[in-house]
Design an enzyme around this catalytic site. Structure first.
Site, short mmCIF file in Angstrom:
data_model
loop_
_atom_site.label_atom_id
_atom_site.label_comp_id
_atom_site.label_asym_id
_atom_site.label_seq_id
_atom_site.Cartn_x
_atom_site.Cartn_y
_atom_site.Cartn_z
N ASP A 144 61.30 45.56 17.50
CA ASP A 144 62.82 45.28 17.25
C ASP A 144 63.30 46.46 17.72
OD1 ASP A 144 65.00 43.87 15.59
OD2 ASP A 144 64.75 45.91 14.66
N GLU A 231 62.62 41.15 22.03
CA GLU A 231 63.94 40.40 21.83
C GLU A 231 64.62 40.04 23.16
OE1 GLU A 231 66.22 42.11 18.11
OE2 GLU A 231 65.36 43.84 19.35
N CYS A 303 64.32 35.90 5.01
CA CYS A 303 63.33 36.64 4.09
C CYS A 303 61.86 35.82 4.43
CB CYS A 303 63.79 35.94 2.63
SG CYS A 303 62.64 36.58 1.50
N CYS A 306 60.53 33.64 1.39
CA CYS A 306 61.10 32.32 0.69
C CYS A 306 61.69 31.71 2.16
CB CYS A 306 61.95 32.52 -0.37
SG CYS A 306 63.49 33.32 -0.15
N CYS A 321 65.99 40.48 -0.67
CA CYS A 321 66.33 38.97 -0.56
C CYS A 321 67.09 38.48 -1.99
CB CYS A 321 65.20 37.86 -0.53
SG CYS A 321 65.63 36.22 -0.60
N CYS A 324 64.75 35.65 -3.78
CA CYS A 324 63.68 35.81 -4.45
C CYS A 324 63.40 37.28 -4.94
CB CYS A 324 62.60 34.98 -3.69
SG CYS A 324 62.12 36.20 -2.16
N ASP A 331 64.39 46.54 9.51
CA ASP A 331 63.95 46.64 11.00
C ASP A 331 62.51 46.36 11.01
OD1 ASP A 331 66.70 47.26 12.01
OD2 ASP A 331 66.36 49.06 11.14
#
Length: 355
Positions: A144, A231, A303, A306, A321, A324, A331
Site C-alpha cells: 500500500d 495498487e 473492515c 465484517c 469499524c 463491529c 494502511d
C-alpha cells in the site's frame, strides 16, 4: 483489396521534404539526417497526442531543446563513442554492452551538469521471458503506497518516506534560489546562471529519489514471496485540479479546495509512486517473481472482520469499524486487503485469506 496509393502521414511528407530544406538552409546539412527525421516524428507524435486530448505541444527553442536521437551510424570502442556529424569523443562507460547486442538507437541528453548518452540495444537470439508461478499455493505480499510512509507491507513492515523535495530544508532552499532567478534581469547571463543553480538542485533531488527507490524496490522484491500485489493507481487523475465552482447569482468564483489540494499534489509527485512501481516490476521479472496490479478502491475503508465499508471507519492512520469495533493500523490493513484481493485471483475464489 489494398489501396495502391495509401495516404501518407504528415511526418512522412515532412521527412521527404528534408533534402529540399537542406538546400534552402545550408546549416541543416551539418545535422545528421536520422536526427532530423526523429525530430519530425517527435513533432508528429506530439500532435497526435494533442488531437487525442493529451495536451498541446510545447514549443522547443535553444534553451529547452535538451535531447536528440540517432538511429544509425553510432559506434563504440572502449571509452570512446562516434556520433555522426559530431565525430569521436570520450565518455564514461558506466555499463558495458554485452556480447551479441547491437545498437538500435542512441539518445544524447543535456542535463544541468553535463551530457548523458543512453543506448537502446537488441539481441534477437534472446528469447522472451515471462515469469510463472512455481507452486500451487504461492506466497503473496501486498503493498500500500502512501505519503506519511512510502510503502506499507501486508506483513507489517513500513518504509519511510524521505520527502526529498517537500521537506522543510529543501522547500526553503528552492524558494531562495527561485527568488534569486526572479530578481535578475530577463535575458541576462546572471539570470541564466541562477536558473542553472535551480536546475542543479532539482537534479540532485531527482538523483536522491531514484537511488532511494531502487533500495526500496530491492527490499520488497528480495522478500521470500512469489507474487507482489500492487495498487493499480491512476496518478495523473489523482493530481488533477479541482473543478471550478461559481456563484450562479453573483457570478463569482467560490472556494473549491484547490489551495489545499496543491500541497497534496506536490507530496504525491515527490513520492514518485509511478517510478517506484516500474522499478518493482523490473526487479521482480529479473528474480522470476510475478507482480499483479489490483483495484485499491475502498481498501482502507473496508473492515477485514465484517466487510463493512464506511468513510468513518478510518481516522488518519487508525482504523476502527463503526459496525463491529474491529481496529488495526489503517494502511497496513489496506495492504492486507490488497493482498487478499490478489489471492482470490491467484488461488481462486473460495480459499481462505491470510490474517
Amino acid at each position: 483489396g489494398k489501396a495502391r496509393n495509401p495516404r501518407r502521414s504528415a511526418a512522412d511528407i515532412q521527412i521527404t521534404a528534408l533534402p529540399e530544406l537542406k538546400i534552402a538552409r545550408h546549416w541543416y546539412a551539418q545535422i545528421d539526417s536520422t536526427v532530423l527525421q526523429q525530430n519530425v516524428k517527435r513533432l508528429d507524435t506530439a500532435y497526435k497526442n494533442f488531437f487525442e486530448g493529451r495536451g498541446f505541444p510545447r514549443f522547443k527553442n535553444r534553451s529547452n531543446f535538451m535531447s536528440f536521437t540517432y538511429v544509425m551510424g553510432v559506434k563504440l570502442k572502449g571509452n570512446k563513442i562516434y556520433l555522426p556529424k559530431l565525430g569521436q569523443m570520450r565518455f564514461h562507460n558506466s555499463r558495458s554492452i554485452p556480447d551479441g547486442f547491437t545498437i538500435k538507437a542512441c539518445t544524447v541528453r543535456k542535463r544541468q551538469n553535463c551530457w548523458y548518452i543512453s543506448l537502446r540495444i537488441e539481441d534477437k537470439s534472446v528469447p522472451e521471458y515471462s515469469a510463472k508461478l512455481r507452486r500451487n499455493n504461492p506466497k503473496v505480499i501486498g503493498c500500500d503506497l502512501g505519503i506519511t510512509k512510502l510503502v506499507h507491507l501486508s506483513d507489517g513492515y513500513q518504509i519511510e518516506n524521505p520527502k526529498f523535495a517537500t521537506n522543510k530544508k529543501a522547500k526553503r532552499t528552492l524558494k531562495i534560489r527561485q527568488r534569486r532567478v526572479s530578481r535578475k534581469v530577463k535575458g541576462s547571463k546572471n539570470r541564466k546562471k541562477a536558473a542553472i543553480r535551480v536546475g542543479r538542485f532539482h537534479q540532485k533531488i531527482g538523483n536522491k529519489r531514484q537511488s532511494h527507490q531502487w533500495k526500496v524496490a530491492n527490499k520488497i522484491v528480495s522478500r521470500n514471496v512469489d507474487v507482489i500485489a500492487l495498487e493499480d493507481l491512476n496518478i495523473s487523475r489523482m493530481m488533477r485540479r479541482c473543478k471550478v465552482t461559481t456563484d450562479k447569482k453573483a457570478g463569482r468564483f467560490l472556494r473549491n479546495g484547490q489551495s489545499r489540494k496543491k500541497g497534496l499534489n506536490r507530496s504525491i509527485s515527490d513520492a514518485g509512486w509511478g517510478e517506484l512501481i516500474l522499478k518493482i516490476e523490473y526487479l521482480a521479472v529479473k528474480q522470476g517473481k510475478i507482480t499483479i496490479k489490483i483495484n485499491p478502491k475502498h481498501s482502507s475503508q473496508e473492515c477485514r472482520n465484517c466487510g463493512h465499508i464506511d468513510k468513518s471507519n478510518r481516522d488518519g492512520e487508525k482504523f476502527m469499524c463503526v459496525e463491529c469495533g474491529y481496529h488495526e493500523h489503517a494502511d497496513i490493513g489496506a495492504a492486507k486487503t490488497i493482498r487478499d484481493r490478489v489471492l482470490t485471483i491467484v488461488r481462486g475464489p473460495g480459499r481462505e485469506t491470510w490474517c
